[in-house]
Write a protein that holds these residues in place. Sequence first.
Motif, PDB file in Angstrom:
ATOM      1  N   LEU A 271       0.817  -1.219   0.000  1.00  0.00           N
ATOM      2  CA  LEU A 271       0.000   0.000   0.000  1.00  0.00           C
ATOM      3  C   LEU A 271       0.851   1.270   0.000  1.00  0.00           C
ATOM      4  CD1 LEU A 271      -2.678  -1.051   2.678  1.00  0.00           C
ATOM      5  CD2 LEU A 271      -2.986  -0.964   0.190  1.00  0.00           C
ATOM      6  N   GLY A 272       2.158   1.109   0.052  1.00  0.00           N
ATOM      7  CA  GLY A 272       3.029   2.282   0.141  1.00  0.00           C
ATOM      8  C   GLY A 272       2.882   2.985   1.468  1.00  0.00           C
ATOM      9  N   SER A 273       2.633   2.208   2.527  1.00  0.00           N
ATOM     10  CA  SER A 273       2.400   2.765   3.848  1.00  0.00           C
ATOM     11  C   SER A 273       3.390   2.166   4.834  1.00  0.00           C
ATOM     12  CB  SER A 273       0.949   2.483   4.271  1.00  0.00           C
ATOM     13  OG  SER A 273       0.631   3.121   5.488  1.00  0.00           O
ATOM     14  N   THR A 274       3.064   2.198   6.121  1.00  0.00           N
ATOM     15  CA  THR A 274       3.935   1.651   7.157  1.00  0.00           C
ATOM     16  C   THR A 274       3.180   0.609   7.971  1.00  0.00           C
ATOM     17  OG1 THR A 274       3.268   3.272   8.835  1.00  0.00           O
ATOM     18  CG2 THR A 274       5.106   3.875   7.366  1.00  0.00           C
ATOM     19  N   SER A 275       3.932  -0.251   8.652  1.00  0.00           N
ATOM     20  CA  SER A 275       3.324  -1.243   9.528  1.00  0.00           C
ATOM     21  C   SER A 275       2.490  -0.567  10.609  1.00  0.00           C
ATOM     22  CB  SER A 275       4.407  -2.108  10.179  1.00  0.00           C
ATOM     23  OG  SER A 275       5.125  -2.838   9.222  1.00  0.00           O
ATOM     24  N   THR A 276       3.003   0.522  11.159  1.00  0.00           N
ATOM     25  CA  THR A 276       2.284   1.259  12.199  1.00  0.00           C
ATOM     26  C   THR A 276       0.925   1.725  11.697  1.00  0.00           C
ATOM     27  OG1 THR A 276       4.314   1.995  13.295  1.00  0.00           O
ATOM     28  CG2 THR A 276       2.347   3.339  13.624  1.00  0.00           C
TER      29      THR A 276
END
Length: 329
Positions: A271-276
């Motif tokens: 998703l182009g995001s972070t685990s957090t």
Amino acid sequence: MEYARLGSSGLKVSRACLGTMNFGPTGGVGVGSCDEADARRIIDTFLDSGHNVIDTADAYTGGESERIVGRAIGRRRDSVVLATKAFLPQGSGANDKGLSRAHLTRALDASLRRLGTDYIDLYQCHQWDPETPIDETMATLDGFVRSGKVRYIGCSNFTAAQIVESQWAAERGGGTRFVSLQSQYSLLARGIEPEILPTCERHGLGTLTWSPLGGGVLTGRYVRDDTPDRASRIGRLLNSPSPLARAWAKDLLTERNLDIAEEAAKIAAGLGSTSTAVALAWVRQRPGVTSVIIGPRTLDQLTGNLAGFALDLPADAIARLDEISDAGA
């Protein structure tokens, strides 16, 4: 900005709630510290972003968390939904803890002084008190509401049965009912789903969920077979003199939990995001969740956390996370 009604009340709260356990010169076991200057920057940024709920407790950092929050919100007080909690010891006396009328009355007045305000928006029982009749507790809290010192009341870490007992006690006395529950909830800890969340819905309680990042495991910071950094939360716990703290840390770094964290990281990459952000978005999108408590120690952590409230997980990602985390775990 997205807001939600808190339970059966008319109070509107942001989907993010700022937890302040870290605010003060020294945190508890495994909890980092955040000095007042940094805490103020975090509070200002959080409120400037449109979020409105700040949660503290009289036991956090020896009361310093409440003092810092009170000074920081200043002239913004009336636009903040200010929540605090009572139960834990405030001294060595026999009546210096619990949910008795004697202790709660003193605890509320002390919190009001530390917070520099004349009312609390949400006053919460930090945990169940088996030594005090629930009718006494609920009648006392109702008196606080009638006096104007408290607007709404809630509970924290109550079981489904304890919630029902509390609401029945309020009804018997013709008093004020709880409108909220604070409870642990994350991809690693889904134990509230079978009974507690349905009970909250039936009895008019919204939920403020804590530890959505599973003690930091869901941030992706901890790698399988690697020794945690001593400066990290789990690193501090593993090196604590407390056997309970060390055992808790080991319980966090299980194979199951690391499997879930790795899946969250894969989804985040796609998703182009972070685990957090993925972990927080998952909690935020769960049925029955009103607001998610985040506890940043730095401004960078706050920024990373808030990204989870702008991310909407697609259905397939939610399904993958649901499956690997298993509702029954």
